[in-house]
Design a protein around this motif. Structure first.
Motif, PDB file in Angstrom:
ATOM      1  N   UNK A  93      -6.674  42.912  30.632  1.00 26.49           N
ATOM      2  CA  UNK A  93      -7.202  43.768  32.535  1.00 26.49           C
ATOM      3  C   UNK A  93      -8.260  42.297  33.232  1.00 26.49           C
ATOM      4  N   UNK A  94      -6.678  41.092  33.105  1.00 24.47           N
ATOM      5  CA  UNK A  94      -6.475  39.606  33.295  1.00 24.47           C
ATOM      6  C   UNK A  94      -5.899  39.983  34.237  1.00 24.47           C
ATOM      7  N   UNK A  95      -5.478  39.152  35.357  1.00 30.48           N
ATOM      8  CA  UNK A  95      -4.464  39.220  36.414  1.00 30.48           C
ATOM      9  C   UNK A  95      -3.260  37.783  36.022  1.00 30.48           C
ATOM     10  N   UNK A  96      -2.667  38.188  35.910  1.00 32.31           N
ATOM     11  CA  UNK A  96      -1.610  36.565  35.085  1.00 32.31           C
ATOM     12  C   UNK A  96      -1.112  36.342  36.262  1.00 32.31           C
ATOM     13  N   UNK A  97      -0.474  35.069  37.344  1.00 35.54           N
ATOM     14  CA  UNK A  97       0.013  34.501  38.045  1.00 35.54           C
ATOM     15  C   UNK A  97       1.117  33.509  37.487  1.00 35.54           C
ATOM     16  N   UNK A  98       2.696  33.603  37.939  1.00 32.16           N
ATOM     17  CA  UNK A  98       3.779  32.660  38.039  1.00 32.16           C
ATOM     18  C   UNK A  98       4.041  32.233  38.619  1.00 32.16           C
ATOM     19  N   UNK A  99       4.498  30.997  38.557  1.00 31.86           N
ATOM     20  CA  UNK A  99       5.574  30.424  40.041  1.00 31.86           C
ATOM     21  C   UNK A  99       6.127  29.694  38.996  1.00 31.86           C
ATOM     22  N   UNK A 100       7.426  28.486  39.770  1.00 30.51           N
ATOM     23  CA  UNK A 100       7.846  27.373  39.066  1.00 30.51           C
ATOM     24  C   UNK A 100       7.366  26.405  38.466  1.00 30.51           C
ATOM     25  N   UNK A 101       8.003  25.575  37.916  1.00 31.51           N
ATOM     26  CA  UNK A 101       7.163  24.633  37.264  1.00 31.51           C
ATOM     27  C   UNK A 101       7.432  23.182  38.816  1.00 31.51           C
ATOM     28  N   UNK A 102       8.711  23.442  38.949  1.00 38.68           N
ATOM     29  CA  UNK A 102       9.042  22.118  39.636  1.00 38.68           C
ATOM     30  C   UNK A 102       9.946  22.343  40.977  1.00 38.68           C
ATOM     31  N   UNK A 103       9.700  21.641  41.951  1.00 39.98           N
ATOM     32  CA  UNK A 103      10.537  22.441  42.976  1.00 39.98           C
ATOM     33  C   UNK A 103      11.500  21.029  43.615  1.00 39.98           C
ATOM     34  N   UNK A 104      12.854  21.304  43.727  1.00 38.44           N
ATOM     35  CA  UNK A 104      12.634  19.767  44.175  1.00 38.44           C
ATOM     36  C   UNK A 104      13.610  20.806  45.783  1.00 38.44           C
ATOM     37  N   UNK A 105      13.800  19.235  46.381  1.00 36.71           N
ATOM     38  CA  UNK A 105      14.139  19.997  47.636  1.00 36.71           C
ATOM     39  C   UNK A 105      14.433  18.408  48.655  1.00 36.71           C
ATOM     40  N   UNK A 106      15.119  18.829  49.330  1.00 34.12           N
ATOM     41  CA  UNK A 106      15.789  17.194  50.421  1.00 34.12           C
ATOM     42  C   UNK A 106      15.005  17.594  51.336  1.00 34.12           C
ATOM     43  N   UNK A 107      15.061  16.352  52.092  1.00 32.68           N
ATOM     44  CA  UNK A 107      14.425  16.083  53.979  1.00 32.68           C
ATOM     45  C   UNK A 107      15.062  16.625  54.472  1.00 32.68           C
ATOM     46  N   UNK A 108      14.116  17.625  55.458  1.00 35.87           N
ATOM     47  CA  UNK A 108      14.459  18.293  56.119  1.00 35.87           C
ATOM     48  C   UNK A 108      15.606  20.079  56.290  1.00 35.87           C
ATOM     49  N   UNK A 109      15.497  20.053  54.802  1.00 31.72           N
ATOM     50  CA  UNK A 109      15.780  21.437  54.296  1.00 31.72           C
ATOM     51  C   UNK A 109      14.490  22.244  54.126  1.00 31.72           C
ATOM     52  N   UNK A 110      14.974  23.050  54.399  1.00 31.22           N
ATOM     53  CA  UNK A 110      13.535  24.388  53.316  1.00 31.22           C
ATOM     54  C   UNK A 110      13.990  24.560  51.868  1.00 31.22           C
ATOM     55  N   UNK A 111      12.011  25.070  51.539  1.00 31.20           N
ATOM     56  CA  UNK A 111      12.278  24.949  49.944  1.00 31.20           C
ATOM     57  C   UNK A 111      11.098  26.354  50.163  1.00 31.20           C
ATOM     58  N   UNK A 112      11.836  27.353  49.090  1.00 30.41           N
ATOM     59  CA  UNK A 112      11.437  28.880  48.735  1.00 30.41           C
ATOM     60  C   UNK A 112      10.137  28.134  47.877  1.00 30.41           C
ATOM     61  N   UNK A 113       8.921  28.277  47.760  1.00 30.74           N
ATOM     62  CA  UNK A 113       8.286  28.623  46.761  1.00 30.74           C
ATOM     63  C   UNK A 113       7.419  30.059  46.561  1.00 30.74           C
ATOM     64  N   UNK A 114       8.045  29.832  44.959  1.00 28.70           N
ATOM     65  CA  UNK A 114       7.016  31.404  44.568  1.00 28.70           C
ATOM     66  C   UNK A 114       6.836  31.742  44.410  1.00 28.70           C
ATOM     67  N   UNK A 115       5.845  33.447  43.856  1.00 27.56           N
ATOM     68  CA  UNK A 115       5.000  33.292  43.498  1.00 27.56           C
ATOM     69  C   UNK A 115       5.023  35.096  43.004  1.00 27.56           C
ATOM     70  N   UNK A 116       4.631  34.830  41.764  1.00 21.61           N
ATOM     71  CA  UNK A 116       4.903  36.271  41.476  1.00 21.61           C
ATOM     72  C   UNK A 116       3.481  36.959  40.573  1.00 21.61           C
ATOM     73  N   UNK A 117       3.204  38.089  40.191  1.00 20.22           N
ATOM     74  CA  UNK A 117       2.216  38.219  39.104  1.00 20.22           C
ATOM     75  C   UNK A 117       2.156  39.188  38.595  1.00 20.22           C
ATOM     76  N   UNK A 118       1.447  39.364  37.599  1.00 23.84           N
ATOM     77  CA  UNK A 118       1.192  41.128  37.565  1.00 23.84           C
ATOM     78  C   UNK A 118      -0.329  40.972  37.156  1.00 23.84           C
ATOM     79  N   UNK A 119      -0.802  42.451  37.262  1.00 19.29           N
ATOM     80  CA  UNK A 119      -2.354  43.017  36.931  1.00 19.29           C
ATOM     81  C   UNK A 119      -1.954  44.487  36.699  1.00 19.29           C
ATOM     82  N   UNK A 120      -3.323  44.685  36.062  1.00 15.64           N
ATOM     83  CA  UNK A 120      -2.925  45.894  35.077  1.00 15.64           C
ATOM     84  C   UNK A 120      -3.720  46.883  35.961  1.00 15.64           C
ATOM     85  N   UNK A 121      -4.265  46.214  36.896  1.00 17.93           N
ATOM     86  CA  UNK A 121      -4.802  47.733  38.206  1.00 17.93           C
ATOM     87  C   UNK A 121      -3.663  48.175  39.052  1.00 17.93           C
ATOM     88  N   UNK A 122      -4.112  48.896  39.926  1.00 20.09           N
ATOM     89  CA  UNK A 122      -2.963  49.687  40.822  1.00 20.09           C
ATOM     90  C   UNK A 122      -2.853  47.892  41.869  1.00 20.09           C
TER      91      UNK A 122
END
Lengths: 260, 156
Positions: A93-122
């Motif tokens: 019954x605890x919630x688990x959150x997952x992201x990447x560890x490191x993200x590399x980006x170049x100046x001026x561009x865009x980057x996606x910070x992904x975050x997914x989670x797992x929960x035992x409840x609805x």
């Protein structure tokens, strides 16, 4: 020593009066479930319980000793069940959150910070997703994004004004954001935190953003390409040489045959 | 005859050992308490710990050259034994010699690139370690061994 009563040898040892008989069918012997059959005339292979001094291979079964052995095994089962029920509930019954560890980006561009989670409840309507940002070298962690009651609230006054975009979907267990127009001040640690009542206990997850002028090539690309290229070249040259020699030899043989 | 064969094999194995040692041992550049090499930089002294070397492209090319030289030398040894039993009488060990010469050229180019470019990934002021010297030593030995193979004729 037997676990059931002191002074009794562990099975399969010699049998003594008052000690339980070994549990389980012996190989090659037929099993009589009812211990009360001891009073019936036994077949010659069965021994009477009082004949304890016979060879250990005999199996005198009395009602008392059989139930004592069965009681011992059921108490062991109860203990196991109790242990499992004690261990059971906590991790689920605890919630688990997952992201990447490191993200590399170049100046001026865009980057996606992904975050997914797992929960035992609805996934309820009360789910909340928060993103914090701690700049590199700073000790303050500022809140830059909040999602609550079905509404995303993005940063409109801070560092990420008009640069952030919400691309997550809590129903699909995704809480990702996109940062456009990166700058060197965006170097730092982003923390994703998800709470899904009543499932609120859990660790948040961190992702570190590195902003470069240009993305460095991964280690080993140059190494692998040089080795692979050189070996390929050598293999091709050797194959060509052998092919030429083979063709030339065949032509020699054909010429000699024509001259004869 | 057998002596010549033994001598050639000993020379080849010596070249192989030199190549292996110089590629693997961490002693290309030496400072006091600080050794650097193709794969890792180690500091001795109070605490002994090693970090991986930088991911510079030139360092990677030196690593690639050393690995290629080892591959070519091992292949050359293997091909020598193959050709010893399959070559016709009077034939020359061309392929063996060519691979050994290639190995020597690879070692030379690797060591040369390292000599010219090592300030890129290592601060000035270090002297060269023995693994670096072994690499330069392996180059003429490999060339000599390759030339011997090319000149040699098979007799029976």
């Amino acid at each position: 020593m037997s676990p059931f009563s002191p002074g009794c040898p562990a099975p399969p040892g010699p049998l003594r009066p008052g000690c339980p008989a070994p549990i389980g069918p012996r190989p090659g012997r037929r099993r009589h479930h009812s211990a009360l059959l001891a009073l019936k005339p036994q077949p010659p292979s069965r021994r009477h319980p009082s004949a304890h001094r016979r060879a250990p291979r005999s199996r005198p079964v009395t009602g008392a000793t059989m139930s004592q052995g069965a009681g011992g095994s059921s108490s062991l089962l109860l203990l196991l069940a109790g242990l499992l029920s004690a261990l059971g509930p906590s991790p689920a019954t605890s919630i688990h959150v997952y992201t990447q560890r490191e993200v590399h980006g170049t100046v001026g561009s865009h980057v996606t910070l992904s975050c997914s989670f797992w929960s035992s409840e609805w996934i309820s309507e009360d789910i909340s997703i928060t993103w914090h940002f701690q700049a590199e070298g700073s000790r303050d962690s500022i809140s830059i994004f909040h999602y609550a009651k079905g509404q995303p609230y993005i940063d409109e006054v801070g560092n990420f004004k008009e640069r952030m975009e919400w691309v997550g979907n809590p129903r699909r267990k995704d809480g990702s954001i996109v940062i456009h127009n990166l700058d060197y001040t965006d170097n730092g640690t982003f923390t994703c935190d998800v709470k899904n009542p009543p499932d609120i206990v859990g660790k948040s997850s961190q992702v570190t953003l590195y902003v470069f002028e240009k993305v460095p090539t991964r280690y080993g690309v140059v190494l692998g390409s040089i080795i692979g290229g050189a070996l390929l070249l050598v293999a091709v040259v050797v194959a060509l040489v052998y092919l030429l020699r083979y063709c030339w030899l065949r032509r020699q043989v054909a010429l000699q045959r024509r001259l004869r | 005859m057998l002596l010549l064969l033994l001598g050639i094999i000993v020379l080849h194995v010596t070249v192989l050992v030199l190549l292996f040692v110089s590629t693997i041992v961490s002693q290309w550049l030496v400072n006091d308490g600080h050794t650097a090499d193709l794969w890792q930089n180690c500091t001795s002294g109070n605490v002994f710990h090693c970090l991986t070397s930088s991911t510079n492209e030139w360092l990677q090319s030196v690593q690639a050259m050393m690995i290629l030289s080892i591959i070519f030398s091992v292949l050359s040894l293997f091909l020598f034994f193959c050709q010893l039993f399959t070559l016709t009488k009077g034939g020359r060990f061309y392929i063996t010699g060519i691979f050994q010469i290639l190995a020597g050229l690879c070692v030379m180019s690797g060591a040369a690139i390292f000599t010219v470019r090592h300030p890129d990934w290592h601060p000035e002021g270090s002297s060269y370690g023995f693994a670096y010297i072994l690499a330069w030593l392996a180059f003429p030995l490999a060339l000599a061994s390759g030339v011997v193979y090319v000149i040699l004729r098979k007799r029976e």
